[in-house]
Design an enzyme around this catalytic site. Structure first.
Site, PDB file in Angstrom:
ATOM      1  N   TYR A  48       0.812  -1.216   0.000  1.00 50.56           N
ATOM      2  CA  TYR A  48       0.000   0.000   0.000  1.00 50.56           C
ATOM      3  C   TYR A  48       0.851   1.275   0.000  1.00 50.56           C
ATOM      4  CZ  TYR A  48      -3.905  -3.042   1.513  1.00 50.56           C
ATOM      5  OH  TYR A  48      -4.849  -4.026   1.632  1.00 50.56           O
ATOM      6  N   ILE A 236     -12.767  -4.708   7.772  1.00 50.68           N
ATOM      7  CA  ILE A 236     -11.786  -3.620   7.718  1.00 50.68           C
ATOM      8  C   ILE A 236     -12.226  -2.578   6.692  1.00 50.68           C
ATOM      9  CG2 ILE A 236      -9.750  -4.824   8.605  1.00 50.68           C
ATOM     10  CD1 ILE A 236      -9.088  -5.541   5.651  1.00 50.68           C
ATOM     11  N   LYS A 238     -12.771   0.641   4.530  1.00 52.74           N
ATOM     12  CA  LYS A 238     -11.823   1.713   4.206  1.00 52.74           C
ATOM     13  C   LYS A 238     -12.592   3.010   3.946  1.00 52.74           C
ATOM     14  CE  LYS A 238     -10.070   4.206   0.560  1.00 52.74           C
ATOM     15  NZ  LYS A 238      -9.109   3.801  -0.439  1.00 52.74           N
TER      16      LYS A 238
END
Length: 292
Positions: A48, A236, A238
């Protein structure tokens, strides 16, 4: 703080902030906003390019290191035993920590699965040495899990895979559950289906999900996240917007009915939004991960 106990006894916060495709310059603010709301789990990855900013934001917030669960991933370019050990060193240095809470392999790399097995053996070493608290995998299909389990000592704690109402991968989830492997969902609200491939349509505009959201007086995103959590998955989501980050965390004051869960289950199209695992090769996706 709602948590799930992994197969080695480590507690992982059920909801974490994902920072996939979050530019480094926006990552600090997103992580800070999440920590302010109450998130205590951040998911990043070597690929990332924002691990350093995640670590900086966590330190700047001032919490004790033990209070924030840090998860990251080894990229395929660093697969192999020694390479993966060094991949840990790079990630730990960028995050500014000595121990990583959960370290996982980012892809199965089916075309060179021997390298994948060596990379996982390195994770086992890191676990034995106490440099990581738990280990796992990402984007592993049934055949990859089967091969890994037959050639490793430690059962992965987590398999992070694409799961949302339009693509649920129930067989992968079921095999994981049989072995005590937690399914952790990425693209939790189906974002990949509308920013990478417009053919799916948007889960946020799905009439079934919208109907459930109206009945619950919640947003479609909150309904989808609640659907995950009630079915035992880690999520998770985003976002870089503070109000969305807060909204995604506000999912513990309502419960979906059996019929609502089944209605969302019925939306599965079987169509993947992300890349096919077999297409993930060094030639197609390999790129060097910079040193710390």
């Amino acid at each position: 703080m709602d948590t799930i106990t992994l197969n080695n006894g480590v507690e992982i916060p059920t909801v974490g902030l994902g920072v996939f495709q979050t530019p480094p310059e926006e990552t600090r603010d997103a992580v800070q906003a999440a920590l302010e709301v109450g998130y205590r789990h951040i998911d990043t990855a070597a690929a990332y390019g924002n691990q350093r900013e995640v670590g900086e934001a966590v330190r700047a917030f001032g919490l004790d290191r033990s209070e924030v669960f840090l998860e990251t991933k080894i990229w395929i370019s660093d697969y192999g035993y020694e390479q993966t050990l060094h991949g840990f060193d790079k990630s730990a240095a960028k995050l500014g920590v000595e121990q990583i809470d959960l370290l996982i392999l980012h892809q199965a790399l089916p075309s060179e699965f021997d390298k994948t097995l060596e990379a996982y053996r390195a994770l086992e070493t890191l676990l034995t040495d106490g440099r990581v608290r738990a280990i796992g995998v990402s984007n592993f299909m049934v055949e990859h899990l089967t091969d890994l389990l037959a050639n490793s000592e430690v059962v992965p704690a987590v398999n992070q895979i694409e799961v949302h109402p339009y693509f649920q991968q129930r067989q992968v989830q079921d095999v994981g559950a049989q072995h005590g492997i937690l399914t952790q969902a990425w693209s939790t609200i189906g974002g990949i289906t509308f920013y990478r491939d417009g053919n799916h349509g948007s889960t946020l505009q799905d009439p079934v999900i919208g109907g459930v959201a109206e009945a619950q007086a919640k947003s479609p995103a909150q309904v989808m996240l609640r659907w995950h959590v009630q079915q035992g998955r880690s999520v998770i989501p985003k976002s870089t917007q503070a109000h969305r980050i807060a909204e995604n965390f506000d999912i513990f004051d309502f419960e979906l009915t059996h019929d609502q869960l089944e209605a969302i289950d019925a939306l599965d199209t079987g169509k993947r939004g992300g890349p096919e695992p077999a297409d993930v090769t060094i030639e197609n996706f390999g790129r060097p991960i910079p040193e710390a």
